[in-house]
Design an enzyme around this catalytic site. Sequence first.
Site, PDB file in Angstrom:
ATOM      1  N   HIS A   1      -9.847  -3.496   2.943  1.00 10.72           N
ATOM      2  CA  HIS A   1      -8.596  -4.244   2.812  1.00 10.72           C
ATOM      3  C   HIS A   1      -7.877  -4.114   4.149  1.00 10.72           C
ATOM      4  O   HIS A   1      -7.780  -3.005   4.684  1.00 10.72           O
ATOM      5  CB  HIS A   1      -7.755  -3.646   1.686  1.00 10.72           C
ATOM      6  CG  HIS A   1      -6.627  -4.520   1.243  1.00 10.72           C
ATOM      7  ND1 HIS A   1      -5.573  -4.838   2.068  1.00 10.72           N
ATOM      8  CD2 HIS A   1      -6.392  -5.161   0.077  1.00 10.72           C
ATOM      9  CE1 HIS A   1      -4.742  -5.634   1.412  1.00 10.72           C
ATOM     10  NE2 HIS A   1      -5.215  -5.845   0.207  1.00 10.72           N
TER      11      HIS A   1
ATOM     12  N   ARG B   1       0.509 -10.928   2.932  1.00 10.96           N
ATOM     13  CA  ARG B   1      -0.034 -11.918   3.875  1.00 10.96           C
ATOM     14  C   ARG B   1      -0.013 -13.306   3.247  1.00 10.96           C
ATOM     15  O   ARG B   1       0.281 -14.286   3.916  1.00 10.96           O
ATOM     16  CB  ARG B   1      -1.460 -11.537   4.287  1.00 10.96           C
ATOM     17  CG  ARG B   1      -1.508 -10.394   5.270  1.00 10.96           C
ATOM     18  CD  ARG B   1      -2.938 -10.077   5.678  1.00 10.96           C
ATOM     19  NE  ARG B   1      -3.732  -9.609   4.557  1.00 10.96           N
ATOM     20  CZ  ARG B   1      -4.835 -10.199   4.106  1.00 10.96           C
ATOM     21  NH1 ARG B   1      -5.308 -11.264   4.709  1.00 10.96           N
ATOM     22  NH2 ARG B   1      -5.490  -9.707   3.080  1.00 10.96           N
TER      23      ARG B   1
END
Length: 574
Positions: free
Chosen positions: A237, A259
């Site tokens: 991640h 994001r």
Amino acid sequence: MLERLKTDILILGSGGAGLFAALHAHQANPDLSITVATKGLLGKCGCTRMVQGGYNVALNPGDSVERHFMDTIEGGKWLPNQDMAWTLITTAIERVRELENEVGCFFDRNPDGTLHGKAFAGQTFDRTVHKGDLTGIEIINRLMEQVWARPIARLEEHRAVALIPASDGQSLAGALLIDVRSGTFRFVEAKAVLLATGGGPTMYRYHTPSGDKSMDGLAMALRLGLPLRDMEMVQFHPTGLLAGPDTRMTGTVLEEGLRGAGGHLLNGHKRRFMEDYDPKLERATRDIVSRAIYAEMRAKRTSPHGGVYIKMSHLGPDKVATQFKGMVERCADCGFDLAGGLVEVVPTAHYFMGGLVCNVDTSTELPGLFVAGEDAGGAHGANRLGGNGVANSTVFGGIAGETMAAWIAANPGHRAPHEQAIGTEMARAQGPFARKPGNVNALREQLMDAMWDDVGVMRDATALHRGLQKVEAIEGELLGIGVSDGDRAFNLTWHDWLNLRSLVEISKVITLAALKRENSRGAHYREDFPDEGDLATSTFTVARQKDGRLDIVDEAVRFTIVKPGQSLLKDAAE
Ligand SMILES: Cc1cc2nc3c(=O)[nH]c(=O)nc-3n(C[C@H](O)[C@H](O)[C@H](O)COP(=O)(O)OP(=O)(O)OC[C@H]3O[C@@H](n4cnc5c(N)ncnc54)[C@H](O)[C@@H]3O)c2cc1C
């Protein structure tokens, strides 16, 4: 000391897969005795509880199962088992309704009452259903209550150490466990056993999964000679919190939705760098963003702790504080202001796409053994989309419950265990008590560095061979040291030793599978073979241990639904 128990169904693990399996098996046949054995406390352990972002499901009329499927196949770089992926996506719709209407979860809604879908990277539709940014707590708490409300037996703080074959070696007879609270061994004889221990690549310097996960399930399957696929596929991640070496919060994940919502990544010079790597910028898939961050780190354009920054303040601090309350609080605990300032982040090992080879109905090649959740290989291929993980464990957990109930109806009766195997496995688990105590933690630190440095975000043959040597040396040392044999109740050093043993065994398989794949797909990136290879002749790796020797072979991907170059989307086909 060995105690013996009998149950119809034994479920190893109490995450989304384990608990859904228990509920569905009970629903399929309430007369079955079901036992959930879990290393931690039911509802308090594993990664399902830690799910932040949410659950992918194609509910919106503007979305479709075909679109979700294509995102999954393309994200998985054409390696997924397409029948598993299709089952995942189509059943997720029914499972989310079940979670709300039967299990009692309540997810965030749009003003018109429909479920809100948030944006997740790597997907062409905002389909991630959630409860704020702490979705897993809602799911696992409600599942826990449902399990408590039924006559389902629980063995909490019980660690499975071995799958025990039947006396004729043709099927599974049950599992050997250690009761962590007393140190006693328990053999649980079962007609059907579900492996749902949730993988968990915690052998990397930076990692997100819960501390109770150490690849035990896959290590047990490996020792039994069962096939493991896609073992090179470790998902990093991109945005693990980086708060220095002195806090366990380092490595924990800052969710994808940051994001997705428009967060920016800045390097040590405070420059937004994703445009140098991918046109989708911060919304590129996890593998691409992780590699971009890693490249900035190698170029020494880093934040004070050696990572990069995530910046959300341009979206409005108040909005960020409302929308990402959990994340803002987590960062504040470590002295960072996520809403208004910059937070240091680093790629962190998050999910394991590899796992035990299984069929769509969760059965394995060993009669009596079933697998679901992160322990099962195939659904994600080279990359898991954010939001497809908890969907995977709840979908296939439920299927496993139904399959096991039906399998028992067709295969009634317990099978006598291989008694010698029980003895051998007990001796193996107690091996450390016979040796001089050593520093298990120092070896674990070495393993985390070896895997991060040499078998991590970017790989090449030289580093992988170096990594393999280091892991083998660590294994040698581990097998030479022991732990003191005082009180075996809650003997955590003993369990640390056993955790490290599983991690080392699986680290070797990851490294060898990474050497075997001489191309770059999804999470697996070889700097010496950067090309993805021919998609039409895609293969996946299958590892199997025989007589102490590890064989890794390539198997052809079967494109049972869609072939590379094709799409199920109408507009794309036209
Ligand atoms: C921080 C974080 C955030 C995430 N966010 C998302 C997200 O937003 N969306 C998404 O889709 N996915 C997300 N994931 C991934 C998701 O959590 C997993 O895909 C999924 O929950 C795995 O479910 P599982 O049931 O297979 O395993 P888990 O939920 O991890 O459960 C594993 C169980 O096995 C038990 N166990 C382990 N070893 C043994 C043993 N030897 N004996 C007995 N029991 C054992 C553990 O104690 C635990 O009960 C996230 C993961 C993390 C770590």
